[in-house]
Every structure is written in C-alpha cells, then in structure tokens.
Design a protein around this motif. Structure first.
Motif, PDB file in Angstrom:
ATOM      1  N   LYS A 298       0.979  -1.269   0.024  1.00 46.37           N
ATOM      2  CA  LYS A 298       0.136  -0.106   0.028  1.00 46.37           C
ATOM      3  C   LYS A 298       0.964   1.148   0.005  1.00 46.37           C
ATOM      4  CE  LYS A 298      -3.973  -2.051   2.463  1.00 46.37           C
ATOM      5  NZ  LYS A 298      -5.035  -2.015   3.543  1.00 46.37           N
ATOM      6  N   LEU A 299       1.875   1.191   0.856  1.00 48.84           N
ATOM      7  CA  LEU A 299       2.719   2.378   0.940  1.00 48.84           C
ATOM      8  C   LEU A 299       3.487   2.592  -0.405  1.00 48.84           C
ATOM      9  CD1 LEU A 299       4.218   4.633   2.497  1.00 48.84           C
ATOM     10  CD2 LEU A 299       5.943   2.740   3.145  1.00 48.84           C
ATOM     11  N   GLU A 300       3.905   1.299  -0.943  1.00 51.72           N
ATOM     12  CA  GLU A 300       4.526   1.309  -2.508  1.00 51.72           C
ATOM     13  C   GLU A 300       3.646   1.944  -3.418  1.00 51.72           C
ATOM     14  OE1 GLU A 300       7.197  -1.744  -4.807  1.00 51.72           O
ATOM     15  OE2 GLU A 300       5.708  -2.407  -3.651  1.00 51.72           O
ATOM     16  N   LEU A 301       2.467   1.743  -3.576  1.00 52.13           N
ATOM     17  CA  LEU A 301       1.531   2.248  -4.387  1.00 52.13           C
ATOM     18  C   LEU A 301       1.298   3.817  -4.312  1.00 52.13           C
ATOM     19  CD1 LEU A 301      -1.329  -0.537  -4.470  1.00 52.13           C
ATOM     20  CD2 LEU A 301       0.431  -0.207  -6.266  1.00 52.13           C
ATOM     21  N   LYS A 302       1.364   4.126  -2.933  1.00 53.86           N
ATOM     22  CA  LYS A 302       1.229   5.583  -2.783  1.00 53.86           C
ATOM     23  C   LYS A 302       2.220   6.438  -3.287  1.00 53.86           C
ATOM     24  CE  LYS A 302      -2.092   5.566   1.018  1.00 53.86           C
ATOM     25  NZ  LYS A 302      -2.178   5.664   2.334  1.00 53.86           N
ATOM     26  N   LEU A 303       3.549   5.705  -2.978  1.00 54.03           N
ATOM     27  CA  LEU A 303       4.843   6.592  -3.284  1.00 54.03           C
ATOM     28  C   LEU A 303       5.291   6.584  -4.900  1.00 54.03           C
ATOM     29  CD1 LEU A 303       7.253   5.403  -0.228  1.00 54.03           C
ATOM     30  CD2 LEU A 303       6.068   7.763  -0.472  1.00 54.03           C
ATOM     31  N   PHE A 304       4.708   5.563  -5.274  1.00 55.97           N
ATOM     32  CA  PHE A 304       5.283   5.308  -6.849  1.00 55.97           C
ATOM     33  C   PHE A 304       3.994   5.329  -7.821  1.00 55.97           C
ATOM     34  CE2 PHE A 304       8.602   3.314  -4.279  1.00 55.97           C
ATOM     35  CZ  PHE A 304       9.676   3.835  -4.868  1.00 55.97           C
ATOM     36  N   ALA A 305       3.120   5.895  -7.295  1.00 62.58           N
ATOM     37  CA  ALA A 305       1.683   5.957  -8.206  1.00 62.58           C
ATOM     38  C   ALA A 305       2.052   6.778  -9.385  1.00 62.58           C
ATOM     39  CB  ALA A 305       0.768   6.755  -7.490  1.00 62.58           C
ATOM     40  N   GLY A 306       1.859   6.326 -10.628  1.00 64.28           N
ATOM     41  CA  GLY A 306       2.020   6.857 -11.920  1.00 64.28           C
ATOM     42  C   GLY A 306       3.489   6.818 -12.292  1.00 64.28           C
ATOM     43  N   SER A 307       4.302   5.926 -11.716  1.00 62.01           N
ATOM     44  CA  SER A 307       5.780   5.803 -11.931  1.00 62.01           C
ATOM     45  C   SER A 307       5.852   4.859 -13.198  1.00 62.01           C
ATOM     46  CB  SER A 307       6.546   5.201 -10.948  1.00 62.01           C
ATOM     47  OG  SER A 307       7.763   4.984 -11.293  1.00 62.01           O
ATOM     48  N   ALA A 308       6.589   4.893 -14.165  1.00 66.52           N
ATOM     49  CA  ALA A 308       6.607   4.277 -15.348  1.00 66.52           C
ATOM     50  C   ALA A 308       7.946   3.211 -15.188  1.00 66.52           C
ATOM     51  CB  ALA A 308       6.429   4.791 -16.606  1.00 66.52           C
ATOM     52  N   THR A 309       8.663   3.722 -14.398  1.00 69.09           N
ATOM     53  CA  THR A 309       9.969   2.848 -14.239  1.00 69.09           C
ATOM     54  C   THR A 309      10.076   1.919 -13.055  1.00 69.09           C
ATOM     55  OG1 THR A 309      10.898   4.600 -13.118  1.00 69.09           O
ATOM     56  CG2 THR A 309      11.453   4.850 -15.455  1.00 69.09           C
ATOM     57  N   HIS A 310       9.185   2.232 -12.195  1.00 69.48           N
ATOM     58  CA  HIS A 310       9.305   1.418 -10.740  1.00 69.48           C
ATOM     59  C   HIS A 310       8.736  -0.028 -11.006  1.00 69.48           C
ATOM     60  CE1 HIS A 310       9.400   0.229  -6.685  1.00 69.48           C
ATOM     61  NE2 HIS A 310       8.231   0.237  -6.597  1.00 69.48           N
ATOM     62  N   GLN A 311       9.424  -1.056 -10.637  1.00 62.92           N
ATOM     63  CA  GLN A 311       8.894  -2.311 -10.715  1.00 62.92           C
ATOM     64  C   GLN A 311       8.169  -2.731  -9.331  1.00 62.92           C
ATOM     65  OE1 GLN A 311      11.688  -5.259 -11.754  1.00 62.92           O
ATOM     66  NE2 GLN A 311      10.105  -7.003 -11.867  1.00 62.92           N
ATOM     67  N   PHE A 312       6.823  -2.872  -9.295  1.00 62.34           N
ATOM     68  CA  PHE A 312       6.227  -2.992  -8.025  1.00 62.34           C
ATOM     69  C   PHE A 312       6.457  -4.484  -7.616  1.00 62.34           C
ATOM     70  CE2 PHE A 312       3.917   0.516  -9.922  1.00 62.34           C
ATOM     71  CZ  PHE A 312       3.683   1.331  -8.925  1.00 62.34           C
ATOM     72  N   THR A 313       6.563  -4.574  -6.258  1.00 67.17           N
ATOM     73  CA  THR A 313       6.940  -5.964  -5.687  1.00 67.17           C
ATOM     74  C   THR A 313       5.853  -6.714  -4.907  1.00 67.17           C
ATOM     75  OG1 THR A 313       7.917  -4.790  -3.656  1.00 67.17           O
ATOM     76  CG2 THR A 313       9.391  -4.843  -5.403  1.00 67.17           C
ATOM     77  N   GLY A 314       4.873  -6.042  -4.728  1.00 67.86           N
ATOM     78  CA  GLY A 314       3.607  -6.567  -3.790  1.00 67.86           C
ATOM     79  C   GLY A 314       4.053  -6.413  -2.484  1.00 67.86           C
ATOM     80  N   GLY A 315       5.148  -5.400  -2.016  1.00 69.54           N
ATOM     81  CA  GLY A 315       5.431  -5.471  -0.699  1.00 69.54           C
ATOM     82  C   GLY A 315       6.681  -6.297  -0.198  1.00 69.54           C
ATOM     83  N   ALA A 316       7.050  -7.050  -1.049  1.00 69.36           N
ATOM     84  CA  ALA A 316       8.043  -7.879  -0.720  1.00 69.36           C
ATOM     85  C   ALA A 316       9.481  -7.473  -1.198  1.00 69.36           C
ATOM     86  CB  ALA A 316       7.922  -9.503  -1.825  1.00 69.36           C
ATOM     87  N   ASN A 317      10.176  -6.749  -0.461  1.00 70.17           N
ATOM     88  CA  ASN A 317      11.173  -5.822  -0.630  1.00 70.17           C
ATOM     89  C   ASN A 317      12.105  -5.685   0.570  1.00 70.17           C
ATOM     90  OD1 ASN A 317      10.010  -3.995   1.335  1.00 70.17           O
ATOM     91  ND2 ASN A 317       8.682  -3.114  -0.341  1.00 70.17           N
ATOM     92  N   LEU A 318      13.242  -4.961   0.330  1.00 67.42           N
ATOM     93  CA  LEU A 318      14.306  -4.734   1.373  1.00 67.42           C
ATOM     94  C   LEU A 318      13.575  -4.352   2.789  1.00 67.42           C
ATOM     95  CD1 LEU A 318      17.154  -4.945   2.185  1.00 67.42           C
ATOM     96  CD2 LEU A 318      17.489  -2.663   1.310  1.00 67.42           C
ATOM     97  N   ILE A 319      12.771  -3.430   2.705  1.00 72.24           N
ATOM     98  CA  ILE A 319      12.202  -2.811   4.003  1.00 72.24           C
ATOM     99  C   ILE A 319      11.535  -3.955   4.801  1.00 72.24           C
ATOM    100  CG2 ILE A 319      10.451  -1.335   5.039  1.00 72.24           C
ATOM    101  CD1 ILE A 319      10.977   0.531   2.853  1.00 72.24           C
ATOM    102  N   SER A 320      10.635  -4.784   4.214  1.00 70.22           N
ATOM    103  CA  SER A 320      10.055  -5.971   4.888  1.00 70.22           C
ATOM    104  C   SER A 320      10.905  -6.981   5.290  1.00 70.22           C
ATOM    105  CB  SER A 320       9.124  -6.580   3.956  1.00 70.22           C
ATOM    106  OG  SER A 320       8.188  -5.749   3.386  1.00 70.22           O
ATOM    107  N   ALA A 321      12.008  -7.045   4.348  1.00 70.18           N
ATOM    108  CA  ALA A 321      13.276  -7.991   5.096  1.00 70.18           C
ATOM    109  C   ALA A 321      13.780  -7.535   6.427  1.00 70.18           C
ATOM    110  CB  ALA A 321      14.233  -8.388   4.046  1.00 70.18           C
TER     111      ALA A 321
END
Length: 312
Positions: free
Chosen positions: A147-170
């Motif tokens: 949800k945070l990722e969707l808000k921060l990178f809304a409209g971005s054409a270069t960001h690859q969305f991870t579904g929340g599985a990212n470095l911060i979660s780890a």
C-alpha cells in the motif's frame, strides 16, 4: 557389617581422581568443538574454492548479473553481497537499540510484576520458528508495504512493483527476530553488574537514569557487545523468513526493491542446481561463512581493546 560407601567428597585421593576424570572429559569436549569448527571450515574451503578459479574471483564478487541457467551463464553476486551487508546493518541499527533499552527496562526500571509478564513474552519470541515470522510478514507486513509502495510510486513508469516483498520488509523481520537474543543476553549482563556500583553512583548524587547510562551500561558493556555479536550472526544466517518476505530477486539493495540475501540465494536454488551452478552456490556459502567469521573477529577485537583501555 555395613557396606563401604564412596563419595567424590570423601577424601583427597578420590577427589583428585574425579577432578582428573572431569579434566579429561572437558578437554575431549573442547577438542571436538575445535574439530567441528575446523572441519566445517575445511569443507567450505574445499567445496567453495573450485568455482572461484573456474568462473573467476572478480566475475563472481563484482559481477552484477546472476543468470546461472542462461546459454552463457553469469554468476555475479555483488548485489547479493551488498544486500546482505545493508540489510544486516539496518536490522542491527533498528533491533539493537530497541533490544538494549528493553533489557534496561526489565533489569532496572520495571516492577517485578510487570517483568514477570514481559520476560516470558520475550522468551516466547525466541522460541517461535523462523518460518512463522516469514508467514506473518507475508500476511501483515507485505500488504502494508505494498500500500505504501502504491502511494509513493503512483504513476511511475519505471518502478517495478514488488507486492510489498522488498528490502524494508526483510529488514523489519530481521530486526524483530534478533530482539529476543539481544534482550535476554543484555538483561543478564545488566543484572550481573554489582549492586555497589549503583549505590556508589546514587550516593554521589546521580539520578537513577544517570546511574543506568553512566555506571550500569558501561559495566555491562562486554555482555551487551556479546548480545550484538550473536544478534548479528542470527541476522546474517537467517534464510527461511527472509526468503518469504524479500522477493528473492537480484537487485540493487534499495528500500522498495525486491532483493536477495546470501542465505536466500543458497536456499532458493540449491535443490535444482547442478554442475558449476551448484559449485557457485557453495562459493556463496563460503563467502557467507567468511563474512560471519570476519564480523565476529572484528567485534571481539573491539571488545578486547575496550576492556584493555577500561583497565588502564
């Protein structure tokens, strides 16, 4: 006539015999401990070094492309190494202050009744299997990060969305997993500080908080550093929980990138690897082993230097 009884406390001769037997047993146990470490080290060196010469040390350590199954395979693990360093460092920066302050609260501030409630909860955290942490991360943490990722990178054409599985979660999962180790060992070290140090500090006019930070914590420094060393080892060596929440993709270790740690690189591919691919995975294990040994040696040397300067 009563039968003659024997006791280890019965006489000088028997006591000396028991002490000699105990010395032999302890020596054998110590020998097997050293032998185990030497055997593991030798096995990792034998298994991990062939790929360094076949692929090339520079290509493995400084390459950025990981494509072991390609027609022209690439085995670069630079991003994997950087991810392990960055992820472990961030987890330590988050988990250690929280763990040490919790230990101070339990040992110095909390009333007995509250301590008897919090301490079993901390011990329960230590007993939870790592896969449960990973499942909780998938169910709770990853959706929030998405949800945070969707808000921060809304409209971005270069960001690859991870579904929340990212470095911060780890990092957050790792920080949570090292808390029981840091809290328990730090609390034991704080409780081992002699009471007369506290009394002397209070008698000189220091407040309770000043006594904790200026007298008790410095006196327990060696135990707290030991807790940090063990917590670091736990963070570096964790695989199962991290493989579930990190995304397990080889990328630059940026906060919202799906990443892969050294441990997850081995776990995710060892089951189907073969030939040179399998040898490179053993090389990753050797690098991880050397990484852990280097951290332990460095922290222990810092601890010894700190104790020597304190003694002077």
């Amino acid at each position: 006539m009563r039968p003659k009884s024997y006791s280890i406390f019965g006489g000088h001769g028997s006591k000396s015999g028991v002490e000699h037997a105990a010395e032999v047993i302890f020596t054998i146990c110590g020998f097997f401990a050293v032998l185990a470490v030497a055997s593991i080290s030798l096995y990792m060196i034998i298994s991990g070094t062939p790929a360094l010469f076949k692929v090339g040390i520079l290509d493995i350590l400084f390459g950025t492309i990981w494509m072991p199954e390609a027609a022209s395979p690439s085995f670069g693990i630079l991003y994997v190494i950087l991810t392990s360093i960055v992820g472990t460092a961030l987890a330590i920066l988050i988990g250690v202050p929280i763990g040490v302050m919790t230990a101070v609260f339990l040992a110095e501030v909390a009333p007995v009744r509250l301590t008897n409630i919090v301490r079993p909860a901390v011990e329960l955290l230590a007993g939870i299997p790592s896969v449960i942490y990973g499942l909780l991360g998938i169910l709770i943490l990853n959706p929030l990060m998405y949800k945070l990722e969707l808000k921060l990178f809304a409209g971005s054409a270069t960001h690859q969305f991870t579904g929340g599985a990212n470095l911060i979660s780890a990092v957050l999962v790792l920080a949570l997993m090292i808390l029981p180790t840091v809290i328990n060992i730090s609390e034991s070290a704080l409780r081992a500080v002699p009471q007369h140090l506290r009394s002397a500090s209070l008698a000189l006019g220091a407040t309770k908080i000043q006594t904790i930070f200026n007298a008790v914590l410095p006196a327990a420094k060696s135990g707290i550093i030991t807790a940090i060393v063990l917590g670091t080892g736990r963070a570096i060596g964790e695989a199962m929980a991290i493989s579930l929440v990190s995304g397990s993709s080889v990328n630059i270790p940026l906060p919202f990138n799906s990443v892969r740690f050294l441990t997850t690189a081995i776990v995710s591919e060892m089951s189907y690897s073969a030939g040179l691919h399998k040898q490179v995975l053993f090389t990753i294990g050797l690098i991880l082993f050397a990484f852990i040994m280097l951290i332990n040696i460095t922290l222990n040397n810092l601890l010894k230097k700190g104790e020597e300067s304190h003694d002077k």
